[in-house]
Motif scaffolding. Structure first.
Motif, mmCIF file in Angstrom:
data_model
loop_
_atom_site.group_PDB
_atom_site.id
_atom_site.type_symbol
_atom_site.label_atom_id
_atom_site.label_comp_id
_atom_site.label_asym_id
_atom_site.label_seq_id
_atom_site.Cartn_x
_atom_site.Cartn_y
_atom_site.Cartn_z
ATOM 1 N N LEU A 282 0.828 -1.207 0.000
ATOM 2 C CA LEU A 282 0.000 0.000 0.000
ATOM 3 C C LEU A 282 0.860 1.254 0.000
ATOM 4 C CD1 LEU A 282 -2.719 -1.166 2.560
ATOM 5 C CD2 LEU A 282 -3.008 -0.912 0.085
ATOM 6 N N LEU A 283 1.950 1.228 0.761
ATOM 7 C CA LEU A 283 2.864 2.374 0.765
ATOM 8 C C LEU A 283 3.502 2.563 -0.607
ATOM 9 C CD1 LEU A 283 4.610 1.869 4.226
ATOM 10 C CD2 LEU A 283 3.140 3.790 3.575
ATOM 11 N N ALA A 284 3.890 1.459 -1.253
ATOM 12 C CA ALA A 284 4.480 1.554 -2.593
ATOM 13 C C ALA A 284 3.490 2.120 -3.598
ATOM 14 C CB ALA A 284 4.972 0.178 -3.044
ATOM 15 N N ALA A 285 2.215 1.817 -3.404
ATOM 16 C CA ALA A 285 1.192 2.377 -4.295
ATOM 17 C C ALA A 285 1.143 3.891 -4.192
ATOM 18 C CB ALA A 285 -0.175 1.779 -3.950
ATOM 19 N N VAL A 286 1.476 4.428 -3.017
ATOM 20 C CA VAL A 286 1.501 5.882 -2.818
ATOM 21 C C VAL A 286 2.816 6.480 -3.293
ATOM 22 C CG1 VAL A 286 1.370 7.727 -1.103
ATOM 23 C CG2 VAL A 286 -0.092 5.712 -0.869
ATOM 24 N N GLY A 287 3.913 5.854 -2.922
ATOM 25 C CA GLY A 287 5.226 6.431 -3.194
ATOM 26 C C GLY A 287 5.823 6.084 -4.535
ATOM 27 N N GLY A 288 5.320 5.038 -5.185
ATOM 28 C CA GLY A 288 5.873 4.629 -6.471
ATOM 29 C C GLY A 288 7.009 3.631 -6.315
ATOM 30 N N HIS A 289 7.460 3.092 -7.446
ATOM 31 C CA HIS A 289 8.423 1.998 -7.415
ATOM 32 C C HIS A 289 9.792 2.423 -6.880
ATOM 33 C CE1 HIS A 289 9.653 3.907 -11.209
ATOM 34 N NE2 HIS A 289 10.805 3.283 -11.055
ATOM 35 N N LEU A 290 10.094 3.725 -6.901
ATOM 36 C CA LEU A 290 11.390 4.161 -6.385
ATOM 37 C C LEU A 290 11.509 3.987 -4.871
ATOM 38 C CD1 LEU A 290 12.043 7.403 -8.477
ATOM 39 C CD2 LEU A 290 13.148 5.176 -8.722
ATOM 40 N N THR A 291 10.386 3.781 -4.204
ATOM 41 C CA THR A 291 10.428 3.590 -2.752
ATOM 42 C C THR A 291 10.524 2.111 -2.376
ATOM 43 O OG1 THR A 291 8.000 3.611 -2.612
ATOM 44 C CG2 THR A 291 9.142 5.705 -2.324
ATOM 45 N N LEU A 292 10.731 1.239 -3.370
ATOM 46 C CA LEU A 292 10.905 -0.180 -3.099
ATOM 47 C C LEU A 292 12.383 -0.515 -2.911
ATOM 48 C CD1 LEU A 292 8.529 -1.664 -5.840
ATOM 49 C CD2 LEU A 292 8.087 -1.605 -3.377
ATOM 50 N N PHE A 293 12.642 -1.726 -2.450
ATOM 51 C CA PHE A 293 13.976 -2.315 -2.369
ATOM 52 C C PHE A 293 14.878 -1.563 -1.374
ATOM 53 C CE2 PHE A 293 12.327 -3.071 -6.700
ATOM 54 C CZ PHE A 293 12.149 -4.453 -6.615
ATOM 55 N N LEU A 296 19.674 1.624 -3.027
ATOM 56 C CA LEU A 296 20.916 2.143 -3.591
ATOM 57 C C LEU A 296 20.771 2.498 -5.066
ATOM 58 C CD1 LEU A 296 23.910 0.145 -2.077
ATOM 59 C CD2 LEU A 296 23.163 2.473 -1.627
ATOM 60 N N GLU A 297 20.177 1.620 -5.868
ATOM 61 C CA GLU A 297 19.969 1.936 -7.276
ATOM 62 C C GLU A 297 18.978 3.081 -7.424
ATOM 63 O OE1 GLU A 297 19.788 -1.082 -5.989
ATOM 64 O OE2 GLU A 297 21.567 -2.057 -6.841
ATOM 65 N N GLU A 298 17.970 3.083 -6.574
ATOM 66 C CA GLU A 298 16.927 4.101 -6.658
ATOM 67 C C GLU A 298 17.450 5.480 -6.268
ATOM 68 O OE1 GLU A 298 15.336 0.192 -6.743
ATOM 69 O OE2 GLU A 298 16.614 1.120 -5.212
ATOM 70 N N VAL A 299 18.346 5.553 -5.284
ATOM 71 C CA VAL A 299 18.889 6.856 -4.904
ATOM 72 C C VAL A 299 19.758 7.402 -6.032
ATOM 73 C CG1 VAL A 299 21.046 6.152 -3.752
ATOM 74 C CG2 VAL A 299 19.815 8.140 -2.938
ATOM 75 N N GLY A 300 20.425 6.521 -6.769
ATOM 76 C CA GLY A 300 21.184 6.965 -7.932
ATOM 77 C C GLY A 300 20.289 7.552 -8.998
ATOM 78 N N GLU A 301 19.084 6.998 -9.124
ATOM 79 C CA GLU A 301 18.149 7.487 -10.137
ATOM 80 C C GLU A 301 17.636 8.885 -9.802
ATOM 81 O OE1 GLU A 301 13.995 6.022 -12.327
ATOM 82 O OE2 GLU A 301 15.281 4.573 -11.283
ATOM 83 N N ILE A 302 17.271 9.128 -8.550
ATOM 84 C CA ILE A 302 16.762 10.461 -8.217
ATOM 85 C C ILE A 302 17.891 11.488 -8.188
ATOM 86 C CG2 ILE A 302 14.765 9.563 -6.958
ATOM 87 C CD1 ILE A 302 16.212 10.251 -4.343
ATOM 88 N N ALA A 303 19.108 11.048 -7.822
ATOM 89 C CA ALA A 303 20.231 11.986 -7.783
ATOM 90 C C ALA A 303 20.711 12.351 -9.184
ATOM 91 C CB ALA A 303 21.385 11.389 -6.985
ATOM 92 N N ALA A 304 20.468 11.475 -10.156
ATOM 93 C CA ALA A 304 20.911 11.745 -11.521
ATOM 94 C C ALA A 304 20.159 12.911 -12.147
ATOM 95 C CB ALA A 304 20.739 10.496 -12.384
ATOM 96 N N ASP A 305 18.993 13.233 -11.615
ATOM 97 C CA ASP A 305 18.188 14.331 -12.165
ATOM 98 C C ASP A 305 17.532 15.094 -11.023
ATOM 99 O OD1 ASP A 305 16.795 16.039 -13.798
ATOM 100 O OD2 ASP A 305 15.334 14.554 -14.484
ATOM 101 N N PRO A 306 18.289 15.947 -10.312
ATOM 102 C CA PRO A 306 17.726 16.664 -9.165
ATOM 103 C C PRO A 306 16.548 17.555 -9.516
ATOM 104 C CG PRO A 306 20.124 16.813 -9.169
ATOM 105 C CD PRO A 306 19.716 16.241 -10.491
ATOM 106 N N GLU A 307 16.456 17.954 -10.781
ATOM 107 C CA GLU A 307 15.355 18.829 -11.200
ATOM 108 C C GLU A 307 14.173 18.031 -11.761
ATOM 109 O OE1 GLU A 307 16.107 21.784 -10.322
ATOM 110 O OE2 GLU A 307 18.268 21.416 -10.092
ATOM 111 N N GLY A 308 14.279 16.718 -11.760
ATOM 112 C CA GLY A 308 13.275 15.893 -12.429
ATOM 113 C C GLY A 308 11.998 15.675 -11.642
#
Length: 427
Positions: A282-293, A296-308
């Motif tokens: 249920l939390l993932a449904a709110v936060g999206g797939h980046l809040t799973l797992f 480490l890979e996900e933090v790289g994704e959000i950091a790659a585009d701080p304006e995204g």
């Protein structure tokens, strides 16, 4: 006066080199073995993750990260781990809420179930990292083998080597292990100098880090925009963000025993873990797939585009990921809290950047991670080290050292995100 003080507190005698030399080969063996176990479990979990989150939904014609699939997979992961905890000999070890980086020596019968529960958790998506259970597995194996192969060695040597080796393997550098060991030794009566006591664990950590580096080539650098010479505005931002992140993290720490107690009322692992998996879905449904797992890979994704992402989206990810960490750590999933806390802190810092454009993304991320890790782990050196390596800039280290001081005042002496066996918080 200074001379009198020095005479009253003589330096501890150094350990002779001939006493340290026999430790080198065992430390090297433990370091390489600990790294290979970590890499093996991680590789197996990643392969199974691809099956669960790519091959299987594609074959069924279901969206990989659709709300339905996230609910199904996280609940199913709770069922699978619940079966391991219920049926496998050793029940996958003690309650993970009671475990930190300093793992107890578990009986060999416990270790296969703990490995299986950890791999299933990593593949299935709960917001925990591999550090705590992998350290426990390596400590158990090193102690069991060491006592049989080299019975004349002190029994306490093997857990220290295994813990340092695993931390070195996890971070890809022995520096983190040296800091953890030094911090642990600070409150103990030790024989010889500090460096004598750190020598063998540092050898193990170096072997573990080099093995991981040669096999997997890890990197924690998020490749954020370059940070130049710091100014007064950067110092203010670092202090405010680190302190705010520490306070935010302490909210989860305060809630930890209550959430853990709520899940514990369900009593049976086949109720507790599936219920936790459903909440995580249920939390993932709110936060999206980046809040799973583990994050480490996900933090790289959000950091790659701080304006995204907007400030609201970063704030949502921050809150959801921290809540997911709290739930996963409370309901019995086997895992550690450092890596997901890194994602929470990074998202917190990027939210600050999105709200105030003058906050440099590198400052925001490093300060957010620093404050969050101080609250969640209460490991000062590891928090500083992790925040610094995420941003490859020597100039930011001074800012982080200053920012850590008010943040530490906010968290020191307060409950930690770890419980005793009776359910009361560790302080």
């Amino acid at each position: 006066m200074a001379q009198d003080t020095a005479q009253q507190a003589p330096a501890a005698p150094a350990t002779p080199a001939r006493a340290l030399l026999p430790l080198i080969l065992p430390a090297l063996a433990v370091g390489v073995g600990a790294s290979l176990i970590f890499l093996g479990v991680s590789a197996a979990a990643e392969a199974f993750q691809d099956v669960l989150w790519q091959n299987l939904p594609d074959a069924l014609g279901v969206g990989r990260y659709s709300v339905l699939w996230m609910l199904v997979m996280l609940t199913a992961t709770g069922v699978a781990v619940g079966l391991v905890v219920w049926k496998v000999p050793g029940h996958a070890g003690p309650d993970p809420a009671t475990m930190g980086l300093d793992a107890p020596v578990l009986p060999p019968v416990v270790l296969p179930g703990l490995v299986l529960a950890t791999a299933l958790m990593l593949a299935g998506g709960p917001s925990l990292g591999p550090e705590n259970p992998i350290i426990a597995v390596n400590v158990g194996i090193a102690f069991w083998l060491g006592r049989r192969l080299l019975p004349r060695m002190p029994g306490g040597l093997w857990p220290a080597l295994a813990e340092a080796a695993t931390i070195g393997a996890l971070f890809g550098t022995p520096v983190a292990a040296a800091l953890v060991v030094s911090e642990a030794l600070a409150g103990r009566q030790i024989r010889g100098t500090l460096w004598d006591n750190v020598f063998a664990p540092l050898v193990a950590a170096t072997a573990g880090a080099l093995t991981t580096t040669l096999v997997a080539h890890p990197s924690f650098d998020l490749h954020l925009p370059a940070f130049g010479r710091p100014g007064w505005g950067d110092l203010l931002a670092a202090v405010v963000i680190a302190s705010a992140a520490a306070l935010f993290g302490m909210c989860a720490v305060r809630a930890f025993p209550y959430v853990h107690g709520a899940f514990a009322r369900l009593r049976h692992p086949m109720l507790v873990l599936p219920a936790g998996g459903l909440v995580l879905g249920l939390l993932a449904a709110v936060g999206g797939h980046l809040t799973l797992f583990k994050g480490l890979e996900e933090v790289g994704e959000i950091a790659a585009d701080p304006e995204g992402w907007s400030a609201g989206e970063f704030a949502t990810m921050t809150v959801v990921k921290l809540a997911a960490l709290l739930v996963a750590a409370s309901c019995g999933f086997r895992g550690g809290r450092i890596f997901p806390a890194v994602f929470v802190g990074a998202a917190f810092g990027l939210c600050a950047h999105a709200l105030v454009s003058g906050v440099h993304p590198s400052v925001g991320v490093a300060a957010g991670v620093l404050g969050m890790l101080l609250a969640i782990t209460r490991q000062g050196w590891v928090s500083l080290f992790t925040a610094a390596v995420l941003v490859a800039s020597p100039a930011i280290l001074a800012l982080l050292c200053i920012a850590s001081l008010p943040a530490w005042l906010l968290v020191t002496g307060r409950p930690q995100m770890q419980l005793r066996d009776d359910g009361t918080p560790v302080r």
